[in-house]
Enzyme design. Structure first.
Site, PDB file in Angstrom:
ATOM      1  N   ARG A   8       0.788  -1.154  -0.005  1.00  0.00           N
ATOM      2  CA  ARG A   8      -0.027   0.097  -0.107  1.00  0.00           C
ATOM      3  C   ARG A   8       0.906   1.381   0.065  1.00  0.00           C
ATOM      4  O   ARG A   8       0.661   2.404   0.828  1.00  0.00           O
ATOM      5  CB  ARG A   8      -1.140  -0.230   1.195  1.00  0.00           C
ATOM      6  CG  ARG A   8      -1.842  -1.170   1.185  1.00  0.00           C
ATOM      7  CD  ARG A   8      -2.598  -1.094   2.279  1.00  0.00           C
ATOM      8  NE  ARG A   8      -4.034  -2.243   2.538  1.00  0.00           N
ATOM      9  CZ  ARG A   8      -4.622  -2.533   3.398  1.00  0.00           C
ATOM     10  NH1 ARG A   8      -4.516  -1.792   4.325  1.00  0.00           N
ATOM     11  NH2 ARG A   8      -5.436  -3.780   3.292  1.00  0.00           N
ATOM     12  N   CYS A   9       1.968   1.183  -0.842  1.00  0.00           N
ATOM     13  CA  CYS A   9       2.846   2.206  -0.854  1.00  0.00           C
ATOM     14  C   CYS A   9       2.876   2.866  -2.115  1.00  0.00           C
ATOM     15  O   CYS A   9       2.405   2.298  -3.253  1.00  0.00           O
ATOM     16  CB  CYS A   9       4.068   1.783  -0.855  1.00  0.00           C
ATOM     17  SG  CYS A   9       5.901   2.942  -0.434  1.00  0.00           S
ATOM     18  N   GLY A  10       3.253   4.315  -2.195  1.00  0.00           N
ATOM     19  CA  GLY A  10       3.402   4.837  -3.318  1.00  0.00           C
ATOM     20  C   GLY A  10       4.363   4.328  -4.598  1.00  0.00           C
ATOM     21  O   GLY A  10       4.228   4.448  -5.655  1.00  0.00           O
TER      22      GLY A  10
END
Length: 156
Positions: free
Chosen positions: A36-38
């Site tokens: 769930r990271c950029g």
């Protein structure tokens, strides 16, 4: 002094212990990952590296980590399902780690030494288990710099 990973023990996705020395003879790209990271989109590029170089003795090793922004909250099974379904990942995904634990407690000693700053930091390891290079999160898997270093390590 070069940093060696041969004697580093890590936990596989199934919960068993493995010495990273079992990978000797292969070039590795060890990455701390989060779903769930950029930078999560980098899974696509990591899989492309695996597809391009896997048959030549290369492997990405992914270590899910929830330490940065709680961006990897799921179980290992959920992470594997997400990576397989979303990005077609077929490289090893290990058990979840704390960034202060193995293998990163050893890897951060490689030049430039210092703590891992964020998700998707990459460590390139040569066939002899020595850390060759370190790449910050912003270095894309398809960058000429990283691909060139992988190709040089495979040719060594």
């Amino acid at each position: 002094m070069p940093v060696q990973i041969d004697n580093v023990s890590v936990t596989t996705a199934s919960g068993s212990q493995q010495q990273l020395g079992e990978w000797n003879g292969k070039v590795l790209l060890i990455v701390n990952v989060a779903s769930r990271c950029g930078f999560t989109r980098q899974y696509a590029g990591l899989q492309a590296l695996q597809a391009a170089y896997g048959s030549q003795g290369f492997s990405v090793l992914a270590f899910p980590c929830n330490d940065f922004g709680a961006q990897e909250p799921g179980s290992v099974e959920e992470i594997q399902q997400f990576c397989s379904t979303t990005y077609g990942v077929d490289f090893p995904i290990y058990g979840k780690v704390a960034i202060s634990a193995a293998p990163f407690d050893t890897l951060v000693q490689a030049e430039p030494a210092g703590p891992v700053a964020w998700n998707f930091e990459k460590f390139l390891v040569g066939k002899d288990g020595t850390v060759i290079a370190r790449y910050k999160s912003g270095v894309e898997p398809d960058s000429a710099e990283l691909k060139g270093a992988i190709e040089a390590a495979l040719a060594a």
